[in-house]
Design a protein around this motif. Structure first.
Motif, PDB file in Angstrom:
ATOM      1  N   VAL A 110     -17.046 -23.681 -53.129  1.00 45.07           N
ATOM      2  CA  VAL A 110     -17.363 -23.015 -51.863  1.00 45.07           C
ATOM      3  C   VAL A 110     -16.153 -22.212 -51.414  1.00 45.07           C
ATOM      4  O   VAL A 110     -15.028 -22.698 -51.428  1.00 45.07           O
ATOM      5  N   GLU A 111     -16.388 -20.956 -51.015  1.00 47.08           N
ATOM      6  CA  GLU A 111     -15.287 -20.134 -50.534  1.00 47.08           C
ATOM      7  C   GLU A 111     -15.331 -19.910 -49.030  1.00 47.08           C
ATOM      8  O   GLU A 111     -14.319 -19.562 -48.427  1.00 47.08           O
ATOM      9  N   ARG A 112     -16.493 -20.108 -48.401  1.00 51.79           N
ATOM     10  CA  ARG A 112     -16.600 -19.843 -46.969  1.00 51.79           C
ATOM     11  C   ARG A 112     -17.771 -20.625 -46.381  1.00 51.79           C
ATOM     12  O   ARG A 112     -18.832 -20.715 -46.980  1.00 51.79           O
ATOM     13  N   VAL A 113     -17.543 -21.176 -45.183  1.00 49.42           N
ATOM     14  CA  VAL A 113     -18.601 -21.846 -44.434  1.00 49.42           C
ATOM     15  C   VAL A 113     -18.635 -21.212 -43.040  1.00 49.42           C
ATOM     16  O   VAL A 113     -17.601 -21.074 -42.388  1.00 49.42           O
ATOM     17  N   GLN A 114     -19.829 -20.823 -42.629  1.00 51.85           N
ATOM     18  CA  GLN A 114     -20.025 -20.249 -41.298  1.00 51.85           C
ATOM     19  C   GLN A 114     -21.102 -21.058 -40.584  1.00 51.85           C
ATOM     20  O   GLN A 114     -22.084 -21.469 -41.199  1.00 51.85           O
ATOM     21  N   ILE A 115     -20.907 -21.276 -39.274  1.00 52.90           N
ATOM     22  CA  ILE A 115     -21.913 -21.947 -38.462  1.00 52.90           C
ATOM     23  C   ILE A 115     -22.241 -21.035 -37.288  1.00 52.90           C
ATOM     24  O   ILE A 115     -21.340 -20.541 -36.604  1.00 52.90           O
ATOM     25  N   PHE A 116     -23.531 -20.814 -37.095  1.00 55.99           N
ATOM     26  CA  PHE A 116     -24.014 -19.932 -36.035  1.00 55.99           C
ATOM     27  C   PHE A 116     -24.896 -20.713 -35.068  1.00 55.99           C
ATOM     28  O   PHE A 116     -25.671 -21.570 -35.480  1.00 55.99           O
ATOM     29  N   ASP A 117     -24.796 -20.390 -33.792  1.00 56.46           N
ATOM     30  CA  ASP A 117     -25.717 -20.876 -32.773  1.00 56.46           C
ATOM     31  C   ASP A 117     -26.589 -19.679 -32.421  1.00 56.46           C
ATOM     32  O   ASP A 117     -26.150 -18.776 -31.711  1.00 56.46           O
ATOM     33  N   GLY A 118     -27.778 -19.630 -32.992  1.00 54.88           N
ATOM     34  CA  GLY A 118     -28.584 -18.415 -32.905  1.00 54.88           C
ATOM     35  C   GLY A 118     -27.906 -17.359 -33.755  1.00 54.88           C
ATOM     36  O   GLY A 118     -27.693 -17.561 -34.945  1.00 54.88           O
ATOM     37  N   GLU A 119     -27.534 -16.258 -33.142  1.00 52.11           N
ATOM     38  CA  GLU A 119     -26.811 -15.202 -33.874  1.00 52.11           C
ATOM     39  C   GLU A 119     -25.317 -15.229 -33.593  1.00 52.11           C
ATOM     40  O   GLU A 119     -24.565 -14.460 -34.175  1.00 52.11           O
ATOM     41  N   ARG A 120     -24.882 -16.126 -32.715  1.00 51.19           N
ATOM     42  CA  ARG A 120     -23.477 -16.196 -32.299  1.00 51.19           C
ATOM     43  C   ARG A 120     -22.687 -17.140 -33.197  1.00 51.19           C
ATOM     44  O   ARG A 120     -23.044 -18.308 -33.346  1.00 51.19           O
TER      45      ARG A 120
END
Length: 75
Positions: A43-53
């Protein structure tokens, strides 16, 4: 809804998981993103979004830091 997006170093496409904000309401989302980055192979990147934010993103980390945002339940 919270979306957890995992991007891999190899040719695999990104993987996404959607979770109810209630499930992770009290979680430290930047810490969760960092832990997933360390624990999952390739894994190179993890992103977490709340809706689109965006609320957490390991791409902007410097020496273990993760960008932070606030997570509020959208209802």
């Amino acid at each position: 809804m919270l979306t957890i997006l995992v991007r891999y170093e190899d040719d695999r496409g990104p993987s996404a998981t959607i979770a109810s904000p209630d499930v992770l309401r009290n979680a430290d989302l930047p810490a969760l993103a960092s832990r997933l980055l360390r624990m999952l192979p390739a894994v190179e990147r993890v992103q977490i979004f709340d809706g689109e934010r965006p609320v957490a993103d390991t791409a902007s980390r410097g020496q273990g830091e993760v960008s932070r945002g606030s997570c509020r339940s959208s209802g």
